[in-house]
Structure formats: C-alpha cells, structure tokens
Design a protein around this motif. Sequence first.
Motif, PDB file in Angstrom:
ATOM      1  N   ALA A 139      -0.447   6.336 -13.278  1.00  0.00           N
ATOM      2  CA  ALA A 139      -0.685   6.022 -14.687  1.00  0.00           C
ATOM      3  C   ALA A 139       0.462   6.564 -15.552  1.00  0.00           C
ATOM      4  O   ALA A 139       0.901   5.907 -16.508  1.00  0.00           O
ATOM      5  N   ILE A 140       0.964   7.747 -15.199  1.00  0.00           N
ATOM      6  CA  ILE A 140       2.100   8.303 -15.935  1.00  0.00           C
ATOM      7  C   ILE A 140       3.333   7.420 -15.729  1.00  0.00           C
ATOM      8  O   ILE A 140       4.034   7.066 -16.675  1.00  0.00           O
ATOM      9  N   ALA A 141       3.556   7.019 -14.457  1.00  0.00           N
ATOM     10  CA  ALA A 141       4.700   6.161 -14.159  1.00  0.00           C
ATOM     11  C   ALA A 141       4.597   4.835 -14.906  1.00  0.00           C
ATOM     12  O   ALA A 141       5.583   4.311 -15.423  1.00  0.00           O
ATOM     13  N   ARG A 142       3.376   4.304 -14.970  1.00  0.00           N
ATOM     14  CA  ARG A 142       3.190   3.021 -15.654  1.00  0.00           C
ATOM     15  C   ARG A 142       3.543   3.146 -17.136  1.00  0.00           C
ATOM     16  O   ARG A 142       4.209   2.275 -17.706  1.00  0.00           O
ATOM     17  N   ALA A 143       3.116   4.239 -17.747  1.00  0.00           N
ATOM     18  CA  ALA A 143       3.448   4.445 -19.158  1.00  0.00           C
ATOM     19  C   ALA A 143       4.956   4.613 -19.333  1.00  0.00           C
ATOM     20  O   ALA A 143       5.552   4.071 -20.262  1.00  0.00           O
ATOM     21  N   LEU A 144       5.591   5.342 -18.396  1.00  0.00           N
ATOM     22  CA  LEU A 144       7.036   5.581 -18.511  1.00  0.00           C
ATOM     23  C   LEU A 144       7.840   4.301 -18.283  1.00  0.00           C
ATOM     24  O   LEU A 144       8.973   4.192 -18.760  1.00  0.00           O
ATOM     25  N   SER A 145       7.253   3.339 -17.556  1.00  0.00           N
ATOM     26  CA  SER A 145       7.990   2.106 -17.253  1.00  0.00           C
ATOM     27  C   SER A 145       8.369   1.353 -18.523  1.00  0.00           C
ATOM     28  O   SER A 145       9.257   0.517 -18.516  1.00  0.00           O
ATOM     29  N   MET A 146       7.699   1.656 -19.621  1.00  0.00           N
ATOM     30  CA  MET A 146       7.982   0.959 -20.879  1.00  0.00           C
ATOM     31  C   MET A 146       9.059   1.679 -21.699  1.00  0.00           C
ATOM     32  O   MET A 146       9.318   1.309 -22.842  1.00  0.00           O
TER      33      MET A 146
END
Lengths: 225, 242
Positions: free
Chosen positions: B146-153
Amino acid sequence: MYDFDWSSIPGALPFLWEGMKISLEITLVAVIVGILWGTLLALMRLSGISPLAYFAAGYVNLFRSIPLVMVLLWFFLIVPQFMQAVLGLAPTADTRLVSAMMGFALFESAYYAEIIRAGIQSVPKGQVAAAYALGMTYGQAMRLVVLPQAFRNMLPLLLTQAIILFQDTSLVYVSALADFFGAAYKVGDRDGRLVELLLFAGAVYFVLCYGASYAVKRLQRRVSA
Amino acid sequence: MISIRRVSKFYGDFQVLADCSTEVKKGEVVVICGPSGSGKSTLIKCVNGLEPFQSGEIVVDDVSVGGPKTDLPKLRSRVGMVFQHFELFPHMTIAENLIIAQTRVLGRRPNEAMDKGLKLLERVGLTAHAEKYPGELSGGQQQRVAIARALSMNPICMLFDERTSALDPEMINEVLEVMVKLAQEGMTMMVVTHEMEFARKVARRVVFMDEGRIVEDARTEEFFGAPRSERAQQFLSKILHH
C-alpha cells in the motif's frame, strides 16, 4: 391406462431444435441487455442524484410488481405498432421475436438491477476511498475497482437469474411464437400426443436447468474458495 | 505544504472535528495521536478531501481542498494515502495494484509504470510477490505494498492512517522501517499512529487529539518530555506502559 406413444418425437426433433434456438436467443439477448441496463439502473439508484435514483427505483419497483405475462403481452401489442411507425415496416411483418426480446430484456433489467445493486454494496467502502485517494474519478473507481469485484461476487446470482429467465421464455406461448415449449406444444397438438410432448419438453427443461444450476454451484464453490 | 485552519466537521448534530488548526511544512513529519474516536483519521481524510468538512480551510500545496473550483482527483493524485486496512484491490495482482493508477490517472505508459512499480516493490522488499494477489500476503506485506502504491504516484506528501495494532510486532517493525526511511529521505508526512517509538524517532511534532479537538501540538521532545495537558499525560502513561 393411458397408452404412451413416443413415435412422433424423433421426426419432430429438427422443429423442436428450431424452437430451442429461439428460446436460447431470447435468453441470451435478455441476459446481455438486462445486465447492461441493470448495471446502469443500479448505478443511478446508488448515485445520490435524486431524479436518477427515483427513476431507477420507480422502474425497478414497477417491473417487479407486474406479472411477466402481462409485460410480454403489452410488448406484443405495442412493439409492432411502434416498429411500423418508426421503421416503416409492413403491418404483416413478424415482430414477435423482437417484441419478446425487448419485453424480457426490460423486465429482467429490473431483477438484474437489484442483484447488481447488492453486488456493488457488497464491495467495502474503503475500496472506493482507496480508488479516490489515488486520483481516480467516480467513473474510474466504478469501472476499475468496484464493478469488477461486484460482478465477481455476484456471478453465481447472475447466472441463476439467467436460468430462471430461460425457463420463463416459455411464456412467449402467449404470442404463439414457436420457442421450444411452443414447438413441443404444436407438435403434440398436431399428432394428438400432447401428453408425451409436454413430458418430453419438461424433461429437456429439467436436464438443462438442473445441469446449469449444478455448474453454477460448482463455480460458486470455486469463487468463494 | 499542508495547512489546516480552524476546521470543523459534523455528522448531523455530532461534532467530530472542532476548530482544528495545524501546519505541516515541507519535509516535516507530524504524528497525530490520541484515543480512539478522537477524530485523528477523520482529520487526515479531510486533507485529501475524502471527508468533507463544514467550516475552516485546508490548503495543500497552495490548493484549497474544499474550494469550489478544486480538481479533487488531480489533488488526490498528488497526495499519497495509506489506509488503515490497506485497501489493496483484491482482484488485481500486486503488480497491477502498483500500475493501475499510474496508467489510468497519470497517463504513464504501461512499461514505464511497470518499471516504477517494480522499483518500489524492491524498495519495500517484496519483489518476489509481484504476481501474487493481496490475499496471499501477510498484513505487514500488504501494508508495504500500500505504501509502494501510494509512492508510485510521486506524491508531494503522504498521509498514513495507521493502526499498526492490527499487526503483530514483527510486522510492525518491517513497516516502520520503510516509513522511517521515507521520513529520512525528506518526505512530508502526516501519520496517525500509536507507535510512539516511531514518533520519537522521526516526528518533528506530535499533535494530540481528544474528542475532535487538537489538545496539544508540540515539538516531539516537548511532547514526550513534559506534555502540558492532563489528557495527553494520561494517554502517554497508558500507551507507554502498555
């Protein structure tokens, strides 16, 4: 004791198959249109925009409160007039199949709308919030996140409804359209073997629908596993 | 970067946020803590407009969140958020979870998005799980995704609604490690958490909330050294001796 005589069935099989094709065509069209229009109705009902929500609720409640036979009769009476006026068809053109498809599609949409609404509501609210938090619009959140999960959850219900719909197609006998049931009735009437033909038709419906229900159950087990 | 000015929010007659004001500067980490039901989660959900509020103003990177002309989807795409229950999309693989918003929201090309996604996955130590579904991962692993997904933006700041109490201690560590690193790299963060170790280690300030109010907003050393309010003292003694 009644003397059974099954001899008129083998020769009638091609005619009965034609009838079966009509039954399946009506089912297919009604399921596809029903799911598409039902999805739109469900989204309208959940939209929070009053006019849309009221329209969808009214539509669903109307069709769910009227017997299917009556809806079909209306469509057999109205659609031909409509198509003559709009498409310039001759008064003698046979629009019974189109009428039946439209009647079923619009009627079943009401049922599909309720299944799909429940399916959408079964997706946790947090999923929508997560989609929004990533910058998705309402449309994207629905299309990419909510509906795929909703359809997955409700696939067994959608298929079960399709099986019920397939059985209900026999109601087109009110327009003398030769679907499978109508075809069987005609053959039986012609040969004076109504009992045999109706028993045969019943057996065919049973085998198809029971088989399909069994397949749905197995699918359900796989989905929920 | 994030400025919250006199924000109040009601559910009907019930006031969930009362006149909340605080500020998070660029590169700052602010921890929000307080007893459950104190409005912490609601406050950070107001920051990216997931929760509407009735009065006050929140400005993120010069954009007013509640403003009538604000393009909320666009603002949200620039503010990363990690949810309490992670909210990974269960019908997509981990890789798809990391790619979907990049391609659909930011319009990145699929291979570019994939590269980015895999890099972030490596960063949170989950490269081997790219093709798995969220349901196959542990809670701590899901939270890292979930952290990685947020950082992907490529967010300008991150909001964490974190209730690590849902995780076992080992997993808390693996998640906190990622977050500490992120903080040290200068990410602006607002973190709702009960992890006081994390607050001590990386937070510039601690905001203590109770019953919808910001009771205390102090530098971390001051907050832990000598909390001014009685409520904060009680809260700290309970949570630290737990």
